[in-house]
Design an enzyme around this catalytic site. Sequence first.
Site, PDB file in Angstrom:
ATOM      1  N   THR A 169       3.801   7.606  11.717  1.00 22.96           N
ATOM      2  CA  THR A 169       2.686   6.670  11.892  1.00 22.96           C
ATOM      3  C   THR A 169       2.971   6.020  13.219  1.00 22.96           C
ATOM      4  O   THR A 169       4.103   6.084  13.708  1.00 22.96           O
ATOM      5  CB  THR A 169       2.683   5.601  10.766  1.00 22.96           C
ATOM      6  OG1 THR A 169       2.181   6.180   9.569  1.00 22.96           O
ATOM      7  CG2 THR A 169       1.817   4.393  11.081  1.00 22.96           C
ATOM      8  N   ARG A 202      -6.449  11.329  -0.120  1.00 26.49           N
ATOM      9  CA  ARG A 202      -5.417  10.297  -0.307  1.00 26.49           C
ATOM     10  C   ARG A 202      -5.485   9.256   0.822  1.00 26.49           C
ATOM     11  O   ARG A 202      -5.630   9.593   1.985  1.00 26.49           O
ATOM     12  CB  ARG A 202      -4.044  10.967  -0.311  1.00 26.49           C
ATOM     13  CG  ARG A 202      -2.860   9.999  -0.412  1.00 26.49           C
ATOM     14  CD  ARG A 202      -2.228   9.772   0.929  1.00 26.49           C
ATOM     15  NE  ARG A 202      -0.950   9.022   0.826  1.00 26.49           N
ATOM     16  CZ  ARG A 202      -0.298   8.526   1.863  1.00 26.49           C
ATOM     17  NH1 ARG A 202      -0.765   8.690   3.076  1.00 26.49           N
ATOM     18  NH2 ARG A 202       0.820   7.872   1.700  1.00 26.49           N
ATOM     19  N   VAL A 203      -5.382   7.991   0.463  1.00 26.05           N
ATOM     20  CA  VAL A 203      -5.347   6.915   1.455  1.00 26.05           C
ATOM     21  C   VAL A 203      -3.972   6.275   1.413  1.00 26.05           C
ATOM     22  O   VAL A 203      -3.477   5.925   0.344  1.00 26.05           O
ATOM     23  CB  VAL A 203      -6.431   5.850   1.161  1.00 26.05           C
ATOM     24  CG1 VAL A 203      -6.398   4.750   2.218  1.00 26.05           C
ATOM     25  CG2 VAL A 203      -7.808   6.490   1.100  1.00 26.05           C
ATOM     26  N   ASP A 233      -1.025   3.427   3.276  1.00 26.28           N
ATOM     27  CA  ASP A 233      -0.975   1.968   3.474  1.00 26.28           C
ATOM     28  C   ASP A 233      -1.517   1.535   4.831  1.00 26.28           C
ATOM     29  O   ASP A 233      -1.956   0.390   4.985  1.00 26.28           O
ATOM     30  CB  ASP A 233       0.466   1.483   3.357  1.00 26.28           C
ATOM     31  CG  ASP A 233       1.357   2.120   4.424  1.00 26.28           C
ATOM     32  OD1 ASP A 233       1.311   3.358   4.578  1.00 26.28           O
ATOM     33  OD2 ASP A 233       2.077   1.384   5.116  1.00 26.28           O
ATOM     34  N   GLY A 256       3.748   5.379   2.058  1.00 29.25           N
ATOM     35  CA  GLY A 256       2.643   4.440   1.955  1.00 29.25           C
ATOM     36  C   GLY A 256       2.359   3.901   0.567  1.00 29.25           C
ATOM     37  O   GLY A 256       1.960   2.746   0.415  1.00 29.25           O
TER      38      GLY A 256
HETATM   39  N1  ASP Z   1       2.741   5.099   5.983  1.00 24.83           N
HETATM   40  C1  ASP Z   1       2.071   6.338   6.268  1.00 24.83           C
HETATM   41  C2  ASP Z   1       1.269   6.761   5.095  1.00 24.83           C
HETATM   42  O1  ASP Z   1       1.724   6.619   3.976  1.00 24.83           O
HETATM   43  C3  ASP Z   1       3.000   7.449   6.657  1.00 24.83           C
HETATM   44  C4  ASP Z   1       4.236   7.073   7.428  1.00 24.83           C
HETATM   45  O2  ASP Z   1       4.283   6.030   8.050  1.00 24.83           O
HETATM   46  O3  ASP Z   1       5.173   7.858   7.419  1.00 24.83           O
HETATM   47  O4  ASP Z   1       0.204   7.279   5.274  1.00 24.83           O
END
Ligand code: ASP
Length: 313
Positions: free
Chosen positions: A178, A206-207, A209, A232
Amino acid sequence: MSETTPVIALHGGAGTILKSNMTPEREAAYHAGLKACLEAGLKILNEGGSALDAATAAVMALEDNPLFNAGRGAVYTTDATHEMDAAVMDGATRACGAITGICGPRHPVLAARAVMERTEHVFLAGEGAKRFCENAGLEMMEPEWFGTQQRLDALKAEMERRRLGLADDGDPARKHGTVGAVALDKHGHIAAATSTGGMTAKTPGRVGDSPVIGAGTWADNKTAAISATGHGEYFIRWAVGHEIDARMRWAGQSLAQAAGDVVQELGELGGSGGLIAIDAKGNIELPFNSPGMYRAWCGADGVIHTGIYGKED
Ligand code: ASP
Protein backbone atom coordinates in the site's frame (compact mmCIF):
# COMPACT_ATOMS: atom_id res chain seq x y z
CA MET A 1 0.93 34.41 13.46
CA SER A 2 4.06 32.30 13.56
CA GLU A 3 4.44 29.67 10.89
CA THR A 4 4.77 25.96 11.60
CA THR A 5 7.77 24.12 10.15
CA PRO A 6 6.40 21.60 7.63
CA VAL A 7 6.85 17.88 8.21
CA ILE A 8 6.07 14.90 5.96
CA ALA A 9 6.23 11.10 6.10
CA LEU A 10 5.26 8.38 3.66
CA HIS A 11 5.13 4.61 3.42
CA GLY A 12 5.42 2.24 0.50
CA GLY A 13 3.76 -0.63 2.36
CA ALA A 14 4.50 -3.30 4.93
CA GLY A 15 4.96 -5.89 2.17
CA THR A 16 8.70 -5.57 2.10
CA ILE A 17 10.87 -8.08 0.33
CA LEU A 18 12.43 -10.27 3.04
CA LYS A 19 15.96 -9.17 3.80
CA SER A 20 17.20 -12.61 2.77
CA ASN A 21 15.72 -12.11 -0.73
CA MET A 22 16.81 -8.50 -1.16
CA THR A 23 19.66 -7.56 -3.49
CA PRO A 24 21.73 -4.38 -3.09
CA GLU A 25 20.41 -3.10 -6.45
CA ARG A 26 16.78 -3.59 -5.51
CA GLU A 27 17.34 -2.10 -2.09
CA ALA A 28 18.93 0.97 -3.65
CA ALA A 29 15.99 1.30 -6.07
CA TYR A 30 13.52 1.25 -3.17
CA HIS A 31 15.46 3.87 -1.20
CA ALA A 32 15.75 6.10 -4.28
CA GLY A 33 12.03 5.71 -5.05
CA LEU A 34 11.02 6.53 -1.49
CA LYS A 35 13.25 9.61 -1.44
CA ALA A 36 11.97 10.93 -4.78
CA CYS A 37 8.34 10.48 -3.71
CA LEU A 38 8.98 12.24 -0.41
CA GLU A 39 10.62 15.11 -2.25
CA ALA A 40 7.51 15.47 -4.44
CA GLY A 41 5.46 16.18 -1.30
CA LEU A 42 8.13 18.18 0.50
CA LYS A 43 8.49 20.57 -2.41
CA ILE A 44 4.83 21.52 -2.09
CA LEU A 45 5.16 22.12 1.64
CA ASN A 46 8.32 24.21 1.23
CA GLU A 47 6.55 26.36 -1.36
CA GLY A 48 3.78 27.06 1.15
CA GLY A 49 1.30 24.47 -0.16
CA SER A 50 -1.25 22.62 1.95
CA ALA A 51 -0.75 19.36 3.82
CA LEU A 52 -3.50 17.84 1.68
CA ASP A 53 -1.75 18.80 -1.56
CA ALA A 54 1.60 17.53 -0.25
CA ALA A 55 0.22 14.16 0.88
CA THR A 56 -1.64 13.81 -2.43
CA ALA A 57 1.49 14.62 -4.47
CA ALA A 58 3.63 12.12 -2.56
CA VAL A 59 1.00 9.40 -3.09
CA MET A 60 0.70 10.25 -6.80
CA ALA A 61 4.47 9.74 -7.16
CA LEU A 62 4.22 6.42 -5.31
CA GLU A 63 1.28 5.34 -7.51
CA ASP A 64 3.40 5.91 -10.62
CA ASN A 65 6.30 3.85 -9.27
CA PRO A 66 5.71 0.15 -10.14
CA LEU A 67 7.76 -0.98 -7.15
CA PHE A 68 4.83 -0.13 -4.91
CA ASN A 69 1.37 -1.71 -4.72
CA ALA A 70 -0.80 1.23 -5.80
CA GLY A 71 -1.70 2.61 -9.21
CA ARG A 72 0.92 1.19 -11.58
CA GLY A 73 2.22 -1.97 -9.91
CA ALA A 74 -1.07 -2.78 -8.16
CA VAL A 75 -1.57 -6.41 -7.14
CA TYR A 76 -4.12 -8.76 -8.75
CA THR A 77 -7.37 -10.27 -7.52
CA THR A 78 -8.07 -14.00 -7.97
CA ASP A 79 -9.64 -13.03 -11.34
CA ALA A 80 -6.27 -11.48 -12.36
CA THR A 81 -7.89 -8.04 -12.34
CA HIS A 82 -6.99 -4.88 -10.43
CA GLU A 83 -9.34 -3.36 -7.88
CA MET A 84 -7.82 -0.27 -6.34
CA ASP A 85 -8.78 1.64 -3.19
CA ALA A 86 -7.79 5.13 -2.04
CA ALA A 87 -8.71 7.78 0.51
CA VAL A 88 -7.77 11.30 1.56
CA MET A 89 -8.61 13.22 4.73
CA ASP A 90 -8.08 16.82 5.73
CA GLY A 91 -7.30 17.21 9.44
CA ALA A 92 -8.44 20.83 9.53
CA THR A 93 -12.04 20.06 8.60
CA ARG A 94 -12.42 16.26 8.67
CA ALA A 95 -13.41 16.54 5.03
CA CYS A 96 -12.61 13.24 3.35
CA GLY A 97 -13.13 11.22 0.21
CA ALA A 98 -12.62 7.60 -0.76
CA ILE A 99 -13.06 5.18 -3.64
CA THR A 100 -12.96 1.40 -3.74
CA GLY A 101 -12.84 -1.42 -6.26
CA ILE A 102 -11.81 0.73 -9.18
CA CYS A 103 -9.58 0.19 -12.21
CA GLY A 104 -9.23 3.17 -14.49
CA PRO A 105 -7.89 6.37 -12.99
CA ARG A 106 -4.12 6.58 -13.30
CA HIS A 107 -4.13 8.14 -9.84
CA PRO A 108 -6.72 6.58 -7.55
CA VAL A 109 -5.77 9.17 -4.91
CA LEU A 110 -7.03 11.91 -7.23
CA ALA A 111 -10.29 10.02 -7.57
CA ALA A 112 -10.61 10.05 -3.77
CA ARG A 113 -9.89 13.77 -3.76
CA ALA A 114 -12.48 14.37 -6.44
CA VAL A 115 -15.06 12.53 -4.34
CA MET A 116 -14.15 14.80 -1.43
CA GLU A 117 -14.11 18.04 -3.38
CA ARG A 118 -16.73 17.56 -6.08
CA THR A 119 -19.50 15.49 -4.50
CA GLU A 120 -21.62 15.61 -1.38
CA HIS A 121 -20.48 12.06 -0.62
CA VAL A 122 -17.53 10.50 1.14
CA PHE A 123 -17.21 7.04 -0.42
CA LEU A 124 -17.85 5.79 -3.98
CA ALA A 125 -17.52 2.18 -5.15
CA GLY A 126 -17.04 0.15 -8.32
CA GLU A 127 -18.70 1.04 -11.62
CA GLY A 128 -20.34 4.20 -10.33
CA ALA A 129 -17.01 5.40 -8.99
CA LYS A 130 -15.37 4.76 -12.34
CA ARG A 131 -18.05 6.64 -14.22
CA PHE A 132 -17.67 9.52 -11.79
CA CYS A 133 -13.90 9.60 -12.49
CA GLU A 134 -14.48 9.70 -16.24
CA ASN A 135 -17.01 12.51 -15.88
CA ALA A 136 -14.63 14.37 -13.57
CA GLY A 137 -12.04 14.35 -16.37
CA LEU A 138 -9.44 12.30 -14.48
CA GLU A 139 -6.71 10.66 -16.53
CA MET A 140 -7.86 7.09 -17.27
CA MET A 141 -5.69 4.09 -18.17
CA GLU A 142 -6.29 0.66 -19.67
CA PRO A 143 -6.02 -2.22 -17.17
CA GLU A 144 -2.72 -3.39 -18.75
CA TRP A 145 -1.07 -0.15 -17.71
CA PHE A 146 -1.32 -1.09 -14.03
CA GLY A 147 0.08 -4.61 -14.41
CA THR A 148 3.64 -5.81 -13.84
CA GLN A 149 5.23 -9.24 -14.25
CA GLN A 150 6.32 -9.22 -10.62
CA ARG A 151 2.70 -8.91 -9.40
CA LEU A 152 1.51 -11.54 -11.87
CA ASP A 153 4.19 -13.93 -10.57
CA ALA A 154 3.04 -13.21 -7.02
CA LEU A 155 -0.56 -14.03 -7.98
CA LYS A 156 0.51 -17.30 -9.65
CA ALA A 157 2.58 -18.29 -6.62
CA GLU A 158 -0.29 -17.54 -4.24
CA MET A 159 -2.84 -19.45 -6.35
CA GLU A 160 -0.47 -22.40 -6.59
CA ARG A 161 0.09 -22.36 -2.83
CA ARG A 162 -3.66 -22.47 -2.29
CA ARG A 163 -4.15 -25.22 -4.88
CA LEU A 164 -1.56 -27.39 -3.16
CA GLY A 165 -2.95 -26.55 0.26
CA LEU A 166 0.46 -25.43 1.49
CA ALA A 167 0.92 -23.25 4.56
CA ASP A 168 1.57 -19.56 4.01
CA ASP A 169 5.32 -19.05 3.99
CA GLY A 170 4.85 -15.67 5.61
CA ASP A 171 6.61 -13.74 2.86
CA PRO A 172 4.93 -10.32 3.10
CA ALA A 173 6.19 -9.19 -0.32
CA ARG A 174 3.95 -11.70 -2.08
CA LYS A 175 0.73 -10.48 -0.52
CA HIS A 176 1.04 -6.98 0.86
CA GLY A 177 1.67 -3.40 -0.04
CA THR A 178 0.00 0.00 0.00
CA VAL A 179 1.25 3.55 -0.20
CA GLY A 180 0.42 6.52 1.96
CA ALA A 181 1.56 9.93 3.10
CA VAL A 182 0.88 12.26 6.01
CA ALA A 183 1.90 15.91 6.14
CA LEU A 184 1.91 19.00 8.34
CA ASP A 185 1.87 22.36 6.56
CA LYS A 186 3.02 25.83 7.59
CA HIS A 187 -0.49 26.71 8.77
CA GLY A 188 -0.37 23.87 11.30
CA HIS A 189 -2.84 21.67 9.41
CA ILE A 190 -2.33 17.94 8.93
CA ALA A 191 -3.67 15.56 6.27
CA ALA A 192 -3.46 11.93 5.20
CA ALA A 193 -3.69 10.07 1.89
CA THR A 194 -3.60 6.31 1.20
CA SER A 195 -3.76 4.26 -2.02
CA THR A 196 -3.53 0.53 -2.64
CA GLY A 197 -4.14 -2.39 -4.95
CA GLY A 198 -5.14 -4.31 -1.81
CA MET A 199 -3.89 -7.83 -1.13
CA THR A 200 -2.70 -10.29 -3.77
CA ALA A 201 -5.35 -12.87 -4.68
CA LYS A 202 -8.08 -11.04 -2.83
CA THR A 203 -11.65 -12.03 -3.68
CA PRO A 204 -13.10 -9.63 -6.24
CA GLY A 205 -15.24 -7.14 -4.36
CA ARG A 206 -13.15 -7.29 -1.21
CA VAL A 207 -12.58 -3.89 0.43
CA GLY A 208 -9.52 -3.38 2.61
CA ASP A 209 -8.79 -0.83 5.32
CA SER A 210 -7.08 1.78 3.15
CA PRO A 211 -10.22 3.57 1.90
CA VAL A 212 -12.13 3.07 5.14
CA ILE A 213 -12.04 6.34 7.05
CA GLY A 214 -11.07 5.66 10.66
CA ALA A 215 -9.35 2.36 9.76
CA GLY A 216 -6.49 2.78 7.25
CA THR A 217 -6.82 6.53 6.79
CA TRP A 218 -7.50 9.26 9.32
CA ALA A 219 -6.71 12.95 10.02
CA ASP A 220 -7.76 15.43 12.66
CA ASN A 221 -5.63 18.45 13.60
CA LYS A 222 -6.41 17.81 17.29
CA THR A 223 -4.87 14.35 17.27
CA ALA A 224 -3.11 12.80 14.29
CA ALA A 225 -2.92 12.12 10.57
CA ILE A 226 -2.52 8.40 9.90
CA SER A 227 -2.03 6.12 6.90
CA ALA A 228 -1.82 2.38 7.52
CA THR A 229 -0.56 -0.68 5.68
CA GLY A 230 -0.90 -4.36 6.43
CA HIS A 231 -3.55 -7.04 6.78
CA GLY A 232 -6.54 -4.79 6.17
CA GLU A 233 -9.18 -6.94 7.82
CA TYR A 234 -7.45 -6.47 11.19
CA PHE A 235 -7.06 -2.74 10.65
CA ILE A 236 -10.79 -2.46 9.97
CA ARG A 237 -11.79 -4.59 12.95
CA TRP A 238 -9.67 -2.51 15.29
CA ALA A 239 -10.60 0.81 13.63
CA VAL A 240 -6.91 1.62 13.83
CA GLY A 241 -6.92 5.25 12.72
CA HIS A 242 -9.75 6.19 15.00
CA GLU A 243 -8.44 4.05 17.85
CA ILE A 244 -5.22 6.08 17.89
CA ASP A 245 -7.27 9.28 17.75
CA ALA A 246 -9.41 8.12 20.69
CA ARG A 247 -6.42 7.23 22.88
CA MET A 248 -4.88 10.65 22.25
CA ARG A 249 -8.14 12.56 22.64
CA TRP A 250 -9.68 10.81 25.61
CA ALA A 251 -6.73 9.25 27.43
CA GLY A 252 -4.29 12.09 26.77
CA GLN A 253 -1.73 9.73 25.26
CA SER A 254 1.13 10.98 23.13
CA LEU A 255 1.25 10.09 19.43
CA ALA A 256 4.17 7.75 20.14
CA GLN A 257 2.34 5.83 22.83
CA ALA A 258 -1.01 5.58 21.06
CA ALA A 259 0.39 4.63 17.65
CA GLY A 260 3.07 2.31 19.06
CA ASP A 261 0.68 0.43 21.37
CA VAL A 262 -2.03 -0.03 18.74
CA VAL A 263 0.43 -1.47 16.22
CA GLN A 264 1.95 -3.76 18.84
CA GLU A 265 -1.46 -4.96 20.04
CA LEU A 266 -2.53 -5.63 16.48
CA GLY A 267 0.61 -7.71 15.91
CA GLU A 268 -0.14 -9.80 19.00
CA LEU A 269 -3.58 -10.56 17.56
CA GLY A 270 -2.13 -11.65 14.20
CA GLY A 271 -2.62 -8.39 12.29
CA SER A 272 0.70 -7.73 10.65
CA GLY A 273 1.54 -4.28 9.31
CA GLY A 274 2.32 -0.77 10.37
CA LEU A 275 1.48 2.86 9.85
CA ILE A 276 2.82 6.37 9.53
CA ALA A 277 1.47 9.06 11.82
CA ILE A 278 2.14 12.71 12.57
CA ASP A 279 0.57 15.26 14.87
CA ALA A 280 0.18 19.02 14.53
CA LYS A 281 3.30 19.55 16.69
CA GLY A 282 5.40 17.87 14.04
CA ASN A 283 5.99 14.57 15.84
CA ILE A 284 6.44 11.62 13.49
CA GLU A 285 5.83 7.96 14.36
CA LEU A 286 6.42 5.03 12.00
CA PRO A 287 5.64 1.86 13.98
CA PHE A 288 5.34 -1.57 12.34
CA ASN A 289 5.14 -5.15 13.60
CA SER A 290 6.04 -6.71 10.22
CA PRO A 291 9.59 -7.59 9.13
CA GLY A 292 9.82 -4.17 7.47
CA MET A 293 7.92 -1.19 6.12
CA TYR A 294 9.10 0.94 3.20
CA ARG A 295 9.15 4.46 4.58
CA ALA A 296 10.58 7.95 4.26
CA TRP A 297 10.23 11.03 6.39
CA CYS A 298 11.46 14.57 6.89
CA GLY A 299 11.02 16.26 10.26
CA ALA A 300 11.43 19.90 11.28
CA ASP A 301 15.22 19.63 10.87
CA GLY A 302 14.70 19.27 7.10
CA VAL A 303 16.72 16.05 6.84
CA ILE A 304 15.28 13.32 4.60
CA HIS A 305 15.45 9.72 5.88
CA THR A 306 14.45 6.47 4.19
CA GLY A 307 14.10 3.04 5.75
CA ILE A 308 13.01 -0.50 4.93
CA TYR A 309 13.72 -2.84 7.83
CA GLY A 310 14.59 -2.14 11.47
CA LYS A 311 15.96 1.04 12.98
CA GLU A 312 19.52 0.28 11.84
CA ASP A 313 18.75 1.18 8.23
N1 ASP B 1 -3.87 -2.71 3.88
C1 ASP B 1 -4.00 -3.13 2.52
C2 ASP B 1 -5.27 -3.87 2.33
O1 ASP B 1 -5.63 -4.65 3.19
C3 ASP B 1 -2.86 -3.98 2.03
C4 ASP B 1 -1.50 -3.68 2.59
O2 ASP B 1 -1.25 -2.59 3.07
O3 ASP B 1 -0.65 -4.56 2.53
O4 ASP B 1 -5.89 -3.73 1.32
